[in-house]
Design a protein around this motif. Structure first.
Motif, short mmCIF file in Angstrom:
data_model
loop_
_atom_site.label_atom_id
_atom_site.label_comp_id
_atom_site.label_asym_id
_atom_site.label_seq_id
_atom_site.Cartn_x
_atom_site.Cartn_y
_atom_site.Cartn_z
N TRP A 88 0.83 -1.20 0.00
CA TRP A 88 0.00 0.00 0.00
C TRP A 88 0.87 1.26 0.00
O TRP A 88 0.59 2.21 -0.72
CB TRP A 88 -0.93 -0.01 1.21
N PHE A 89 1.95 1.25 0.81
CA PHE A 89 2.88 2.38 0.81
C PHE A 89 3.47 2.59 -0.58
O PHE A 89 3.55 3.71 -1.07
CB PHE A 89 4.02 2.17 1.82
N GLU A 90 3.90 1.49 -1.23
CA GLU A 90 4.47 1.59 -2.57
C GLU A 90 3.45 2.14 -3.56
O GLU A 90 3.77 2.99 -4.39
CB GLU A 90 4.97 0.22 -3.04
N HIS A 91 2.22 1.67 -3.48
CA HIS A 91 1.15 2.14 -4.37
C HIS A 91 0.89 3.63 -4.15
O HIS A 91 0.74 4.39 -5.11
CB HIS A 91 -0.12 1.32 -4.13
N ARG A 94 3.70 5.71 -5.68
CA ARG A 94 3.59 5.81 -7.13
C ARG A 94 2.43 6.73 -7.53
O ARG A 94 2.55 7.54 -8.45
CB ARG A 94 3.36 4.42 -7.75
N ARG A 95 1.32 6.60 -6.84
CA ARG A 95 0.12 7.36 -7.18
C ARG A 95 0.27 8.84 -6.85
O ARG A 95 -0.10 9.71 -7.64
CB ARG A 95 -1.08 6.79 -6.41
N LEU A 96 0.81 9.15 -5.69
CA LEU A 96 0.91 10.52 -5.23
C LEU A 96 2.27 11.16 -5.45
O LEU A 96 2.42 12.37 -5.27
CB LEU A 96 0.57 10.60 -3.73
N GLY A 97 3.26 10.34 -5.76
CA GLY A 97 4.62 10.85 -5.88
C GLY A 97 5.30 11.00 -4.54
O GLY A 97 6.43 11.40 -4.43
N THR A 98 4.58 10.67 -3.48
CA THR A 98 5.12 10.74 -2.12
C THR A 98 4.34 9.76 -1.25
O THR A 98 3.29 9.27 -1.66
CB THR A 98 5.01 12.16 -1.54
N LEU A 99 4.83 9.51 -0.08
CA LEU A 99 4.11 8.64 0.85
C LEU A 99 2.88 9.36 1.38
O LEU A 99 2.85 10.59 1.41
CB LEU A 99 5.01 8.22 2.00
N PRO A 100 1.87 8.62 1.84
CA PRO A 100 0.70 9.28 2.42
C PRO A 100 1.09 10.04 3.67
O PRO A 100 2.23 9.98 4.11
CB PRO A 100 -0.23 8.11 2.75
#
Length: 108
Positions: A88-91, A94-100
């Motif tokens: 989930w962290f990796e996704h 990739r999706r946001l360009g940064t960690l949540p």
């Protein structure tokens, strides 16, 4: 039972008369630590509800290292090596360009 009642009366009186309530506090602030870790795979439904993530270090008051997932109404302590959380962290990266919203500061 005169002893405990006298103590609580004096404590209450000192809290009421103190100009700064934090100054009169005799007891340390409570700390919320994970005592059990969730190790099973996390569902996508649960991961979609995550508002914030904190890292609990295994030092000081807390004895377990964990990721704490904060949802709207509760928090869940996850084992740091949970594979579904890592994916989930990796996704998210990739999706946001940064960690949540990951607060890597000490929780305790």
């Amino acid at each position: 039972m005169k002893g405990p009642s006298t103590f609580y009366s004096l404590l209450l009186l000192s809290l009421l008369l103190s100009p700064d309530p934090r100054a009169a506090s005799i007891l340390p602030p409570s700390t919320s630590c994970c005592t059990q870790l969730y190790r099973k795979p996390l569902s996508d439904k649960l991961l979609r509800k995550v508002i914030r993530v904190e890292l609990q270090e295994a030092d000081g008051d807390c004895h377990l290292q964990a990721f704490v997932l904060h949802l709207a109404r509760r928090s869940i302590c996850i084992h740091p090596q949970n594979r579904s959380l890592s994916r989930w962290f990796e996704h998210q990266e990739r999706r946001l360009g940064t960690l949540p919203n990951l607060n890597l500061g000490k929780m305790c």
